[in-house]
Design a protein around this motif. Sequence first.
Motif, PDB file in Angstrom:
ATOM      1  N   UNK A  93       4.183   3.911  -9.287  1.00 36.81           N
ATOM      2  CA  UNK A  93       4.874   4.209  -7.863  1.00 36.81           C
ATOM      3  C   UNK A  93       3.777   4.113  -6.847  1.00 36.81           C
ATOM      4  N   UNK A  94       4.335   4.337  -5.673  1.00 35.40           N
ATOM      5  CA  UNK A  94       3.538   4.027  -4.376  1.00 35.40           C
ATOM      6  C   UNK A  94       3.645   5.280  -3.651  1.00 35.40           C
ATOM      7  N   UNK A  95       2.469   5.708  -3.148  1.00 34.32           N
ATOM      8  CA  UNK A  95       2.327   6.888  -2.389  1.00 34.32           C
ATOM      9  C   UNK A  95       1.863   6.520  -1.023  1.00 34.32           C
ATOM     10  N   UNK A 105       5.231   9.933   1.324  1.00 32.73           N
ATOM     11  CA  UNK A 105       6.549   9.460   0.691  1.00 32.73           C
ATOM     12  C   UNK A 105       6.168   8.824  -0.760  1.00 32.73           C
ATOM     13  N   UNK A 106       7.005   9.174  -1.530  1.00 32.09           N
ATOM     14  CA  UNK A 106       6.819   8.252  -2.758  1.00 32.09           C
ATOM     15  C   UNK A 106       7.628   7.238  -3.070  1.00 32.09           C
ATOM     16  N   UNK A 149       7.088   4.147  10.750  1.00 27.49           N
ATOM     17  CA  UNK A 149       7.714   5.070  11.589  1.00 27.49           C
ATOM     18  C   UNK A 149       8.670   6.086  10.752  1.00 27.49           C
ATOM     19  N   UNK A 150       9.635   5.461   9.835  1.00 28.78           N
ATOM     20  CA  UNK A 150      10.590   6.138   9.498  1.00 28.78           C
ATOM     21  C   UNK A 150      10.141   6.879   8.068  1.00 28.78           C
ATOM     22  N   UNK A 155       9.815  15.617   1.753  1.00 25.88           N
ATOM     23  CA  UNK A 155       8.522  15.163   1.306  1.00 25.88           C
ATOM     24  C   UNK A 155       8.300  14.857   0.110  1.00 25.88           C
ATOM     25  N   UNK A 156       8.093  13.616  -0.387  1.00 29.15           N
ATOM     26  CA  UNK A 156       8.074  12.973  -1.625  1.00 29.15           C
ATOM     27  C   UNK A 156       8.390  13.486  -2.829  1.00 29.15           C
TER      28      UNK A 156
END
Lengths: 578, 665
Positions: A93-95, A105-106, A149-150, A155-156
Amino acid sequence: KSIVSVFHDILLDKAFKATVSSDVWKVHCTHGGEPVVLFQRGAVRLLDSLLAAPQQPIEEVLAQEEAIRWSAIIVTETQQFIIITTEQKGEHFLYLQRLNPNSVQRYRLEREEPGLSPLSFSATYRDKHICLLYLYPNGHVYQSVLSVRGLGTEEGVQALPLPRSLLLGLPVGDGQLEAASAMALDEAHVAVVGVPHPSTQICSNSFELCLHHLCVDFIVSLIQLWSYSNKVFIPHGKTLSIIPFECPKSSLASALGKLKHTKTEGELNQTCHTLTPNSVPSWNNILHGEKAQPSKSAETRRTVSWISVFANSEFVIVHTVTAPVEEIQKEVEGFLTRAEFQDLQPSVGQLALTLVSRSLADPAFYSSSTLAQLVHTRCLCHSVCPDLVLLALEKKDYFLCQLCLQFFPDIPEAVTCACLKTRAEDVKKASAPSQLICPVGLHKAVLINEILQTPYSDTFLLPHLKDLSSQHVVLFLQYLQFLYLKYSQDAFPQMEGFRSPSLSQIMDWVCLLLDAHFTVLVMTPEAKGLLLNLHSFVKSQVRLVSELGKIEGSLQELHKMKAKESIGQYSIEIIELF
Amino acid sequence: MGEFKVHRVRFFDYIPSAIRTMAFNSQTERLAVARADGAVEIFNFNDNFFQEKVIPGQDGRAIEALCWVGHRLFSAGLNGEITEYDLENLRPQYTVDAYGGPIWTISSNSQGTQLAVGCEDGTVKIFAILEERIQFQRNLNRHKGRIISLCWHPSIKTEMELLVDRATGASKNKEVVVWSVGYLSDHTIISGDSAGKVQIWNGLTGTLVRTYLVTKWDVLVLSVSKDESSVIAGTSEGTVIQFQFISSTVDQHDKEWVRTRTFRNHSHDVSALAHTDTAVVSGGMDTQLVVRPLLDKVEKNTQESALRKIAFPHRSLVGCAKKAGLLLFQFPDRLELWKLGESEGHGKPGDRLPVKRKPEKLIELKRKGEDHICCSALSACGGWLAYSTVSNVRLYRIQYSNTISINKVSKLPKELRSVHQLCFSSDSSKLFASSCQSSVIVVAVSQQECRYLHTLKHKTGSRQPVHLLCASDDGKWLATANTDCEIHIYNLHKMKLHCMVPVYNSCPTTIAIHPVTNNLISVHADQQIFEFSLVQKEYTQWSRRLQTQGLLSLWLERDTPITHITFNPKNLDHIILHDTYMFCIIDQSLPFPELNAVLWNQMTLKSLPVSQRIGQSHAFKICKSFQHLMCVSLLEDLSLVVVERPLLDIMSQLPAPVRQKKFAT
């Protein structure tokens, strides 16, 4: 629990110390941004706010059994971001954590072959996007682009799939990379280091060509790579390699090591994937002195399949493998009108290659006009598609041959001679002995004219010329004689825009042919008249030149006489004003 | 346009005198240049470097140093005297003996209250500058050896820095002479010496900061820019080397003196230098004054950034008797009167005609006294010759029978004493002489006597000297121009001022009155041309059209002034004028060139068929076949006289320069 200590930057006396309520993973600090504390469970705090209230509660962002693998800080014009990659049960995963105001954002990374985890990550920020580069043990380098931006509002909660594109497929041979690191140097270049392959490489990702390559024996399994002000830093063992680099603007021509206008024949046999001309002289020399290892890039090139950066060209290429001639023509035409010129080079080469290989495999298939169209783009050269000329010859497509001769800067002498050798069916039987009748047919004449204008080198050409049969030579000489007479009669009718060989080119070819075949020609009865004619030419030319020399001498004398006349102290002259 | 027979004359053996020293006055933008023969020239840097004044030299007045104090100019020389010049009457105003032997250097303090001179006997003498004169104040301690160079501290009132020539050099057995010193506000001292070094010293501690070896020969002269950020040094090799006070690397803040540029514009010693705000001005043995703009101070590729070499005086040294075909050459010490030769037959354009009779030197007239000749005049008929020095005027009657006789007119009116310019009327009956306060003295000359008639005066109050005089052919008008840029017209019938031409802001370099229309043509230092109708007292239509349309930039960017105008009696539309590098016939009947047209279009016109030439031709017919022109005039028989003085001929007569190592020598 962790203790955070703040040191004064000069005295190094411990100035402040605070015990915080959770384990710290890393303190990120970068130029132009505030220090940020990243906790092991994924929470993020600005250092200042943390120190203000050290015992504040720290929330848990990561799930159970989820662990941070890598983190980085990115500073944009207005904001700071923390990027965290984590692993949870084989999933990655990337946060993307934005600071001030905080939001996260995940993303879920796409699965590679089962059991493969990314070996290295690198993140760069350019053009309002965060560019993430990650390398898998199978040599695949992927790129994912995240907009700053987007950022999602929810939230995640949900892990969005992270779109990725394969940037490079590095050849890793049979085994897999044990440790490696990849890093983007600029938009077009990636530096890769790893064991056991591919050592250290700087690759141009738009052509998938390895531009620089060097082998370093790494003994450590942790491999790191930094880049700072046009230098790459690689620690290995107790040494640190610093390699200066330059990222030249890529173009196919420069990647091939020759530009359109260079016509040095000697370069022909050079491999087309050598260093770009304006790059740093030699990487091998920097690290290993003279014992440079043979370049592995030839292998690189063969194993790596061409992934075009253009979706539409990809489609066209796929199409060319199966579709009928008319459809291909239509597709290619459309593609050529759509694409930008600079973007054409790789795709055109690929298209031509596909078409030629299909033609070679399937004798019934041959698309002359499409190939001519591709040649006309001037993005092709012989080194890119070496079989094209010979294919055209085989199909007796003299028009395409002529185009290739005209537009390719790098046709080898062997191929030039092959063009000459084509059986000229349309040879006219010289009914009248007049020398002013063209001894060959129109198509052949046009082709020969083009050949006369192709660049060549005597030393490379001569051995191939010797392969011509004596009839060929006689015919060719007859044609050259015809051309020569034509020129001397019509007082050189060089027309604008009309491509015709120059007189000196004709004479050079006559000399070459005679050099290569003189002994044979002397023994050939048909050639006797021709040789006598040529001899009388030469004789008359020599006489003319010697007469001209005499005239030049007298004129120079005249010149000297005029210079001697000095003005003196006084003279009376006539001038005229208009 | 037509064919001309040209007498191409190259036997005027004019050799300019070497430049000895110079001083630049940044207030008035005037450069004073002293030559080896004692002459002093004033150039106006505000007006295209026009040489507006020349104070003639004198035997034995070897000027070693010049010094401006406000508008006043002082010189000192090897005759041991300090001289102040009268810049209105172009003569020395007074001289004061310093009683210290030859003077090598002179310098005033920044307030302009004191003059210091360095003498042969090792003393520095201080003179107080008073109005109208200077007064000895005191001697400074005597040194061993002569004082070659001295320099005041720019701001501190009390003391001056001076260096004597017996400074110790590197090798003990060779004496080193410090030829020039500079003293900066921060007490940095810069010296240039005979060992070829430029040295920077700390004046407070007396320590040597930096040494630059710039030449194998001597560093003769130094000049410091006004802002003290740049110093230039002139050497015996003919180079000028610039040093700048800059930080040697970009990010470093402490500045130091760094050798930056080298200019090579001279073949011989550079003995005089001036550092203006925007340019390096240099002069020396090779007699040329060179203005080399510093390209970081001026806009590039403009007229301002062009290198200028001033080789010839900005006034005519050649007189021409149009009716008699005679030429008068003026040298500082003599006059030469030549008769032009004759040719045989006719020829095509480009031909050289056989010379039937060679030119002949009729008279060589040595001046009397030690003052040099400042002006001369030859009447149109060739029967009268006059010359003047600062002290007196001489008039001669020349008669041509079988032999030539020259008789000095013995009794001249006492008003003819000190004049700047001489001119005969076209009928040779009157002699005009410009005198003090821009006045003109009119004298009648005849076989019997020489009689004072009148003194013509204007009313503007300008006291500047008249440098141009011109009488009309009909004898009615006299035009004068002075260095205040004023042109006055006098009516000679009424003997009074007729009018004044509107003052233009650039000094006239030559004026002439048209023989028929009586229009006055004036050409100015900025290369503008005006035509003024004397009768109507206004600029003519032609002149207005020219001003409206404007001259081509190629014309305006020429760097030598027009020094002579003549008219073609056969074609009244033709005005013939010349500078050093070309002569031009302006045809007033033709249109002016368009702003994008080619100014020098003679080759184009030559290549066109006759019918098409008219459409292509414009008013300026420029001929560049002759170079280094001292005079272009049209004789009565419509043949042109062109007097050339090739610079190579001048160079070949200069002493050999110091030996320089060149490749393969």
